[in-house]
Design a protein around this motif. Structure first.
Motif, short mmCIF file in Angstrom:
data_model
loop_
_atom_site.label_atom_id
_atom_site.label_comp_id
_atom_site.label_asym_id
_atom_site.label_seq_id
_atom_site.Cartn_x
_atom_site.Cartn_y
_atom_site.Cartn_z
N ASP A 232 -5.12 5.24 -4.16
CA ASP A 232 -4.63 4.95 -5.70
C ASP A 232 -5.69 4.13 -6.63
O ASP A 232 -6.65 3.38 -6.09
CB ASP A 232 -3.43 4.04 -5.56
CG ASP A 232 -2.35 4.39 -4.86
OD1 ASP A 232 -2.24 5.62 -4.51
OD2 ASP A 232 -1.59 3.70 -4.64
N VAL A 233 -5.79 4.70 -7.79
CA VAL A 233 -6.82 4.32 -8.63
C VAL A 233 -6.61 3.50 -9.80
O VAL A 233 -5.66 4.04 -10.40
CB VAL A 233 -7.99 5.51 -8.79
CG1 VAL A 233 -8.67 5.71 -7.35
CG2 VAL A 233 -7.43 6.40 -9.60
N GLU A 234 -7.36 2.74 -10.40
CA GLU A 234 -7.61 2.24 -11.84
C GLU A 234 -8.56 3.02 -12.47
O GLU A 234 -9.72 3.00 -12.00
CB GLU A 234 -7.45 0.90 -12.21
CG GLU A 234 -6.07 0.11 -11.74
CD GLU A 234 -6.51 -1.41 -11.70
OE1 GLU A 234 -5.30 -1.93 -11.63
OE2 GLU A 234 -7.72 -1.69 -11.75
N TYR A 235 -8.56 3.44 -13.81
CA TYR A 235 -9.80 3.96 -14.39
C TYR A 235 -9.80 3.82 -15.74
O TYR A 235 -8.81 3.75 -16.54
CB TYR A 235 -9.74 5.50 -14.16
CG TYR A 235 -8.97 6.61 -14.68
CD1 TYR A 235 -8.93 7.21 -15.85
CD2 TYR A 235 -7.60 6.66 -13.94
CE1 TYR A 235 -7.88 7.93 -16.25
CE2 TYR A 235 -6.62 7.57 -14.19
CZ TYR A 235 -6.66 8.23 -15.47
OH TYR A 235 -5.82 8.83 -15.90
N SER A 417 -13.02 -6.12 -11.72
CA SER A 417 -11.95 -5.50 -12.43
C SER A 417 -12.30 -4.69 -13.73
O SER A 417 -13.40 -4.98 -14.28
CB SER A 417 -11.14 -6.67 -12.97
OG SER A 417 -10.03 -6.25 -13.88
N VAL A 429 -6.52 0.48 -19.48
CA VAL A 429 -6.79 0.79 -18.15
C VAL A 429 -5.69 1.82 -17.73
O VAL A 429 -4.27 1.30 -17.88
CB VAL A 429 -6.70 -0.49 -17.14
CG1 VAL A 429 -6.84 0.06 -15.82
CG2 VAL A 429 -7.84 -1.38 -17.58
N GLN A 430 -5.94 2.90 -17.17
CA GLN A 430 -4.82 3.91 -16.85
C GLN A 430 -4.88 3.88 -15.30
O GLN A 430 -5.76 3.52 -14.28
CB GLN A 430 -5.37 5.18 -17.30
CG GLN A 430 -5.40 5.36 -18.97
CD GLN A 430 -5.71 6.61 -19.29
OE1 GLN A 430 -5.22 7.48 -19.04
NE2 GLN A 430 -7.07 6.78 -20.01
N THR A 431 -3.79 4.46 -14.68
CA THR A 431 -3.81 4.32 -13.14
C THR A 431 -3.35 5.92 -12.60
O THR A 431 -2.93 6.66 -13.37
CB THR A 431 -2.65 3.54 -12.53
OG1 THR A 431 -1.26 3.92 -13.41
CG2 THR A 431 -2.87 2.09 -12.97
N GLN A 433 -1.89 7.56 -8.70
CA GLN A 433 -1.28 7.23 -7.34
C GLN A 433 -1.88 8.63 -6.52
O GLN A 433 -1.50 9.60 -7.29
CB GLN A 433 -0.16 6.86 -7.39
CG GLN A 433 0.25 5.70 -8.06
CD GLN A 433 1.45 4.99 -7.70
OE1 GLN A 433 2.44 5.84 -7.64
NE2 GLN A 433 1.67 3.64 -7.97
N LYS A 463 -13.50 -1.98 -2.88
CA LYS A 463 -12.52 -2.03 -4.13
C LYS A 463 -13.17 -2.47 -5.38
O LYS A 463 -12.54 -3.18 -6.12
CB LYS A 463 -11.57 -2.69 -3.95
CG LYS A 463 -10.58 -2.43 -2.58
CD LYS A 463 -9.89 -1.18 -2.49
CE LYS A 463 -8.98 -0.77 -1.14
NZ LYS A 463 -9.70 -0.95 -0.10
N ALA A 479 -14.01 3.85 -12.44
CA ALA A 479 -12.85 3.79 -11.76
C ALA A 479 -13.14 2.74 -10.64
O ALA A 479 -14.09 2.23 -10.23
CB ALA A 479 -12.27 5.14 -11.04
N VAL A 482 -7.92 1.04 -5.75
CA VAL A 482 -6.73 -0.19 -5.25
C VAL A 482 -6.07 0.11 -3.92
O VAL A 482 -5.94 -0.95 -3.30
CB VAL A 482 -5.74 0.03 -6.51
CG1 VAL A 482 -4.59 -1.11 -5.99
CG2 VAL A 482 -6.03 -0.22 -7.78
#
Length: 639
Positions: A232-235, A417, A429-431, A433, A463, A479, A482
């Motif tokens: 699962d990522v934030e980018y 972050s 910030v986009q996510t 999964q 992370k 990115a 998470v």
């Protein structure tokens, strides 16, 4: 040109990967020196090594370029062994052509280089309102690729020089009509055949595996039942295209830009000229050249006395067969259509004027400017939309260049972050999964370099933010992982139905093959073959909805041994028995279609000659690929 090509995509894919995909990448490898550290050699050219790290980076850049050009492209195609090998072949080809260009002393002039760079859309978008290049933004854009302007321009010059090695051969290659027709008639030859198809699905009801058999299949094939590695990522994405949508323009700036670019927006001025050409061979001696120059001076003197005689003197003296009969008239043309000395002279004249004697690579010219066609000036309202689009793009590029360093530094310096960079640049910030290593097609998360950074051991364990990765033209992405779920074998209880279905499909295919082979032997022995269909006329143009393996078997049968019985193994589909009964000539086709086919054949012929010449160059420059070529799966095994 041939509709049948659509039915042979699988066979053509490898060929297309080599011939169609351009070898030149806009922001390519600046030089080979950076790859000299470590790594195994995967190929050599003239004894110089191509190392694995260089191959990896070349494939990464090529994959990134293709994903940008074709967002819907399946990432699995680019990640395949076949695609990676094709990249290595292109890398070797580039080295071979570079060596050949050096041997042949082929060189790209500054003028040719400048013309190519002017036509580059990415560079054109960096022009300021007055039409000049924003040099600082240009340098920043190249710097993000690890390039300098000098290095980038050198790579473009080298690429243009390399193209010259084979281009002349490709442009001059042709085959006679008789030879083309022999090959084309064979290509379109038809076969009358009957087919019996034994589908594995028809045998599935005969298979009822026990629990023990299901468990045994599962244990023997655990690789088929793996849950892939996921994160699962934030980018965060910084994109010039998105910035462009936020820009509001000042009316005065738009009108000023219009006044500065009115001539360009109207289109190019065209000029009409006539000329008298006296040819001079490049190898002519100084004395011969002087004699021709003297004759040109004498003709010019006559014209100065009576300019109205230009057409008559051109008909009598000009050695340009294309224009002499028309009194030297060359009709209208724009800049870039003529050799530079000729063009410079034409654009320095006023209407009706006659030039001095002009020397070019063709000889000596006397030129008269007969007309000027200036395009009408377009009104502000007509071009307003285009002006605003140009200005927004230019401002977005400048804003992107200014924000790129802030973006890169912030995601690195505050690596726990992405929010700090988002707040500073007003980004979101986009996510995502369940992201897997093949990425998400059609998004920045399909970018190979970004995926490599996301799934690197450091990103997974710490992370922390990845570095800012260029995921598109004027687009940076960073990115952060998470959550990480490593690959693992799924429990039998979770995949029992899938295991059972696979086992049934395997057994059913085996039964279909056994029945097909039994019927094939019956046919060869003169007996009846169950399920043999009616006679079909098959050809590459009219496959009659037959599978590729069946069609290839029918068209490959020896015409001297008919009737021919052939068994075709169809992986995952079953088995086919083909009886070829007759060979029929190609159908008559309209003359226009035949002419198009011959033209296409000539293109194939020229490509074949080009490939043959390249193979000669490979041998001459001792090109060796040390990696085994992947074996493509067969479409159908023929017996």
């Amino acid at each position: 040109m041939f509709d049948t090509i659509r039915h042979h995509k699988k066979y053509l894919m490898g060929f297309l990967m080599i011939l169609i995909i351009p070898s030149f990448v806009l922001f390519g490898i600046e030089g080979y020196s950076r790859f000299n550290e470590g790594g195994d050699a995967v190929a050599t050219v003239d004894g110089h090594k191509i190392k694995k790290v260089e191959w990896d980076q070349a494939h990464q850049q090529e994959s990134q370029r293709l994903r940008q050009a074709m967002p819907q492209l399946d990432a699995k195609l680019l990640d395949s062994d076949e695609a990676r090998y094709a990249t290595l072949e292109r890398l070797v080809r580039q080295r071979v052509l570079a060596a050949a260009a050096a041997d042949l002393h082929l060189y790209t002039s500054d003028t040719r280089l400048a013309r190519d760079l002017q036509q580059n859309e990415a560079i054109a978008s960096l022009r300021k309102a007055d039409g000049s290049l924003d040099v600082e933004v240009y340098r920043q854009l190249l710097a993000r690729q690890g390039l300098t302007p000098e290095g980038f321009e050198a790579s473009v010059r080298a690429d243009l020089s390399q193209r010259q090695v084979i281009q002349g051969l490709l442009a001059s290659g042709f085959a006679t009509g008789e030879l083309a027709n022999v090959s084309l008639n064979a290509f379109f030859e038809r076969r009358e055949a009957r087919v019996a198809l034994f589908n594995s699905g028809d045998f599935a009801s005969r298979v009822n595996p026990s629990d023990a058999e299901i468990e045994a299949y599962y244990n023997a094939n655990t690789a088929q039942f793996q849950a892939p590695e996921q994160v699962d990522v934030e980018y965060l994405v910084l994109d010039a295209a998105a910035l462009e949508k936020t820009i509001a323009l000042n009316e005065a700036d738009v009108r000023a830009y219009y006044e500065q670019n009115a001539a360009r927006l109207a289109g190019e001025e065209e000029r009409r000229a006539s000329h008298i050409l006296l040819n001079v061979a490049p190898s002519a001696s100084a004395a011969d050249k002087a004699a021709v120059r003297q004759k040109a001076d004498a003709l010019l003197a006559e014209l100065r006395k009576d300019p109205k005689r230009f057409a008559a003197l051109a008909k009598a003296n000009s050695q340009d067969p294309g224009s002499a009969e028309r009194g030297g008239d060359l009709d209208f043309f724009g800049r870039g259509a003529m050799v530079k000395p000729f063009e410079d002279a034409v654009y320095s004249l006023k209407k009706g004027q006659i030039s001095d004697v002009v020397e070019s690579d063709f000889g000596f010219h006397i030129i008269q400017l007969t007309d000027i066609k200036s395009p009408p000036k377009r009104s502000f309202d007509e071009v307003r939309a285009q002006l605003e689009a140009d200005l927004k793009k230019q401002q977005a590029q400048r804003q992107f260049a200014e924000a790129a360093d802030v973006f890169s530094n912030t995601v690195y310096e505050q690596a726990d972050s992405l929010q700090a960079a988002a707040d500073r640049l007003k980004l979101k910030v986009q996510t995502a999964q369940g992201l897997q290593r093949q990425g998400l097609a059609g998004t920045v998360l399909a970018n190979e370099r970004l995926l490599a950074a996301i799934f690197s051991p450091e990103s997974v364990s710490s992370k922390r933010n990845t570095e800012a990765v260029e995921t598109g033209a004027s687009q940076l992405t960073a990115a952060r992982v998470v959550k990480h779920s490593p690959a693992h074998t799924l429990a039998l209880a979770d995949v029992r139905e899938t295991v059972r279905a696979k086992l049934i499909a395997q057994r059913a295919t085996e039964l279909a093959k056994a029945e097909g082979e039994k019927q094939l032997q019956a046919g060869k022995s003169g007996g009846e073959v169950a399920g043999l269909g009616p006679a079909l006329t098959l050809s590459r143009a009219t496959p009659q909805n037959q599978l590729a393996g069946v069609l290839n078997a029918a068209l490959s049968a020896d015409p001297k041994q008919l009737p021919a019985w052939i068994g075709v193994n169809l992986p995952d589909r079953g088995y086919a028995v083909v009886k070829v009964e007759k060979v029929l000539p190609a159908e008559a086709r309209p003359a226009a279609q035949v002419a198009r086919e011959v033209q296409q054949y000539n293109q194939w012929w020229a490509s074949a000659e080009g490939q043959a010449y390249y193979e000669l160059l490979k041998a001459r420059h001792k090109a060796v690929i040390k990696v085994a070529k992947p074996v493509a799966p067969a479409a159908g095994e023929v017996r």
